[in-house]
Design a protein around this motif. Structure first.
Motif, PDB file in Angstrom:
ATOM      1  N   GLU A   1       2.171  -7.214  -8.293  1.00 44.11           N
ATOM      2  CA  GLU A   1       1.171  -7.765  -7.384  1.00 44.11           C
ATOM      3  C   GLU A   1       1.632  -7.662  -5.933  1.00 44.11           C
ATOM      4  O   GLU A   1       2.784  -7.940  -5.607  1.00 44.11           O
ATOM      5  N   GLY A   2       0.711  -7.244  -5.082  1.00 43.27           N
ATOM      6  CA  GLY A   2       1.026  -7.133  -3.671  1.00 43.27           C
ATOM      7  C   GLY A   2       1.584  -5.792  -3.250  1.00 43.27           C
ATOM      8  O   GLY A   2       1.715  -5.538  -2.044  1.00 43.27           O
ATOM      9  N   HIS A   3       1.903  -4.935  -4.193  1.00 47.83           N
ATOM     10  CA  HIS A   3       2.427  -3.614  -3.833  1.00 47.83           C
ATOM     11  C   HIS A   3       1.290  -2.792  -3.236  1.00 47.83           C
ATOM     12  O   HIS A   3       0.207  -2.680  -3.821  1.00 47.83           O
ATOM     13  N   ALA A   4       1.546  -2.180  -2.099  1.00 45.79           N
ATOM     14  CA  ALA A   4       0.489  -1.470  -1.369  1.00 45.79           C
ATOM     15  C   ALA A   4      -0.057  -0.273  -2.132  1.00 45.79           C
ATOM     16  O   ALA A   4      -1.211   0.131  -1.903  1.00 45.79           O
ATOM     17  N   ARG A   5       0.730   0.292  -3.033  1.00 42.99           N
ATOM     18  CA  ARG A   5       0.276   1.485  -3.755  1.00 42.99           C
ATOM     19  C   ARG A   5      -0.129   1.187  -5.204  1.00 42.99           C
ATOM     20  O   ARG A   5      -0.356   2.110  -5.972  1.00 42.99           O
ATOM     21  N   PHE A   6      -0.225  -0.065  -5.544  1.00 46.27           N
ATOM     22  CA  PHE A   6      -0.645  -0.434  -6.901  1.00 46.27           C
ATOM     23  C   PHE A   6      -2.137  -0.731  -6.931  1.00 46.27           C
ATOM     24  O   PHE A   6      -2.670  -1.434  -6.074  1.00 46.27           O
ATOM     25  N   HIS A   7      -2.801  -0.171  -7.967  1.00 50.07           N
ATOM     26  CA  HIS A   7      -4.222  -0.442  -8.182  1.00 50.07           C
ATOM     27  C   HIS A   7      -4.469  -0.631  -9.669  1.00 50.07           C
ATOM     28  O   HIS A   7      -3.832   0.028 -10.499  1.00 50.07           O
ATOM     29  N   GLU A   8      -5.402  -1.506  -9.993  1.00 53.14           N
ATOM     30  CA  GLU A   8      -5.846  -1.681 -11.377  1.00 53.14           C
ATOM     31  C   GLU A   8      -7.334  -1.386 -11.445  1.00 53.14           C
ATOM     32  O   GLU A   8      -8.107  -1.879 -10.607  1.00 53.14           O
ATOM     33  N   LEU A   9      -7.725  -0.590 -12.438  1.00 48.94           N
ATOM     34  CA  LEU A   9      -9.119  -0.202 -12.607  1.00 48.94           C
ATOM     35  C   LEU A   9      -9.627  -0.674 -13.969  1.00 48.94           C
ATOM     36  O   LEU A   9      -8.855  -0.746 -14.935  1.00 48.94           O
ATOM     37  N   PRO A  10     -10.919  -0.943 -14.094  1.00 49.75           N
ATOM     38  CA  PRO A  10     -11.456  -1.359 -15.390  1.00 49.75           C
ATOM     39  C   PRO A  10     -11.506  -0.232 -16.406  1.00 49.75           C
ATOM     40  O   PRO A  10     -11.391  -0.462 -17.605  1.00 49.75           O
ATOM     41  N   ASP A  11     -11.673   0.997 -15.939  1.00 46.58           N
ATOM     42  CA  ASP A  11     -11.705   2.168 -16.815  1.00 46.58           C
ATOM     43  C   ASP A  11     -11.546   3.417 -15.959  1.00 46.58           C
ATOM     44  O   ASP A  11     -11.534   3.348 -14.720  1.00 46.58           O
ATOM     45  N   LEU A  12     -11.442   4.568 -16.607  1.00 40.31           N
ATOM     46  CA  LEU A  12     -11.225   5.816 -15.871  1.00 40.31           C
ATOM     47  C   LEU A  12     -12.404   6.185 -14.992  1.00 40.31           C
ATOM     48  O   LEU A  12     -12.252   6.944 -14.022  1.00 40.31           O
ATOM     49  N   GLY A  13     -13.587   5.667 -15.312  1.00 39.18           N
ATOM     50  CA  GLY A  13     -14.758   6.003 -14.519  1.00 39.18           C
ATOM     51  C   GLY A  13     -14.641   5.604 -13.063  1.00 39.18           C
ATOM     52  O   GLY A  13     -15.304   6.181 -12.186  1.00 39.18           O
ATOM     53  N   ALA A  14     -13.781   4.626 -12.773  1.00 39.30           N
ATOM     54  CA  ALA A  14     -13.602   4.159 -11.396  1.00 39.30           C
ATOM     55  C   ALA A  14     -12.549   4.961 -10.636  1.00 39.30           C
ATOM     56  O   ALA A  14     -12.339   4.718  -9.432  1.00 39.30           O
ATOM     57  N   LEU A  15     -11.886   5.896 -11.300  1.00 40.34           N
ATOM     58  CA  LEU A  15     -10.776   6.602 -10.654  1.00 40.34           C
ATOM     59  C   LEU A  15     -11.212   7.518  -9.507  1.00 40.34           C
ATOM     60  O   LEU A  15     -10.550   7.521  -8.459  1.00 40.34           O
ATOM     61  N   PRO A  16     -12.271   8.323  -9.628  1.00 40.79           N
ATOM     62  CA  PRO A  16     -12.627   9.204  -8.510  1.00 40.79           C
ATOM     63  C   PRO A  16     -12.863   8.458  -7.197  1.00 40.79           C
ATOM     64  O   PRO A  16     -12.440   8.933  -6.130  1.00 40.79           O
ATOM     65  N   ALA A  17     -13.514   7.301  -7.243  1.00 41.99           N
ATOM     66  CA  ALA A  17     -13.745   6.537  -6.013  1.00 41.99           C
ATOM     67  C   ALA A  17     -12.424   6.066  -5.408  1.00 41.99           C
ATOM     68  O   ALA A  17     -12.250   6.087  -4.179  1.00 41.99           O
ATOM     69  N   LEU A  18     -11.485   5.648  -6.251  1.00 41.32           N
ATOM     70  CA  LEU A  18     -10.179   5.238  -5.742  1.00 41.32           C
ATOM     71  C   LEU A  18      -9.453   6.418  -5.116  1.00 41.32           C
ATOM     72  O   LEU A  18      -8.859   6.287  -4.035  1.00 41.32           O
ATOM     73  N   VAL A  19      -9.486   7.550  -5.787  1.00 43.41           N
ATOM     74  CA  VAL A  19      -8.826   8.744  -5.250  1.00 43.41           C
ATOM     75  C   VAL A  19      -9.415   9.110  -3.887  1.00 43.41           C
ATOM     76  O   VAL A  19      -8.682   9.431  -2.941  1.00 43.41           O
TER      77      VAL A  19
END
Length: 234
Positions: free
Chosen positions: A211-229
């Protein structure tokens, strides 16, 4: 590939396709076969102890898990387990090695989408033959520029993989369902670490979120990955 990100690593089992659910089926068969000897909780403890003890010998994968089931069956029955039960445990493990690959939701479209703009690397633990089989049957193999099937995952694993197949960890992202193996060591290497939880995750692969790491992200599923990228790559 002119942004911050050039390389994306993907875990395989329970990130791109189902795996742990098939292990659970094999374990349920094991529990039912030995139910007359001990209750499920005792059988579970013997089996988990054998798996942990044997990781250094067999590594990760169904072959090692099957050998651990056989060892635990011998132990819990004090070497009186019938040969017919041994045969059924072996058959359950062999069936898992033949089980068709079942891609997880969004896996195909997300990998296809990202492959157009990024270097994709599959970084997975497990038995070499089994992982190669699953990748071939998944229909995704042509989308990965590199495949790393490793005995374990550590900071050094990601440093080396992203140096070989990209511009180093600082411009790489690792995506997986294991906080312990996919996320934390990738972050330690300097990459982004993206946690995509699976409903079934072996307890050995669980760890606290950074928690708090600037490069850490949690997604509900792979479908959300392109927007994060897209957000990371600006």
């Amino acid at each position: 590939m002119t942004g911050a990100l050039t390389t994306i690593g993907f875990d395989a089992d329970d990130t791109l396709w189902q795996n742990e659910s098939f292990y659970r089926v094999s374990q349920d068969i094991y529990f039912s076969l030995l139910a007359e000897h001990e209750d499920r909780a005792v059988l579970q403890r013997h089996l988990m102890a054998a798996k942990r003890r044997n990781l250094g010998l067999y590594g990760f994968g169904i072959k090692g898990a099957t050998l651990s089931m056989l060892e635990a069956a011998i132990s819990v029955t004090q070497a009186r387990v019938p040969a017919s039960v041994i045969a059924q445990i072996l058959a359950a493990g062999q069936e898992q090695l033949r089980h068709p690959v079942e891609l997880l939701p969004h896996a195909r479209e997300v990998v296809e989408h990202l492959a157009a703009d990024f270097t994709l690397v599959l970084i997975t633990k497990g038995d070499l033959f089994d992982q190669e089989r699953k990748l071939a049957e998944s229909g995704l193999s042509h989308l990965f520029q590199a495949v790393e099937i490793v005995s374990d995952k550590s900071r050094a694993t990601y440093e080396a993989a992203f140096a070989r197949h990209g511009d180093g960890p600082s411009r790489a992202m690792m995506v997986g369902n294991s906080m312990k193996s996919d996320v934390r060591p990738a972050l330690e290497a300097g990459a982004w670490g993206v946690f995509v939880p699976h409903a079934l995750t072996w307890e050995h692969e669980q760890a606290d979120a950074p928690e708090g790491h600037a490069r850490f992200h949690e997604l509900p599923d792979l479908g959300a990955l392109p927007a994060l990228v897209d957000a990371v790559d600006r």
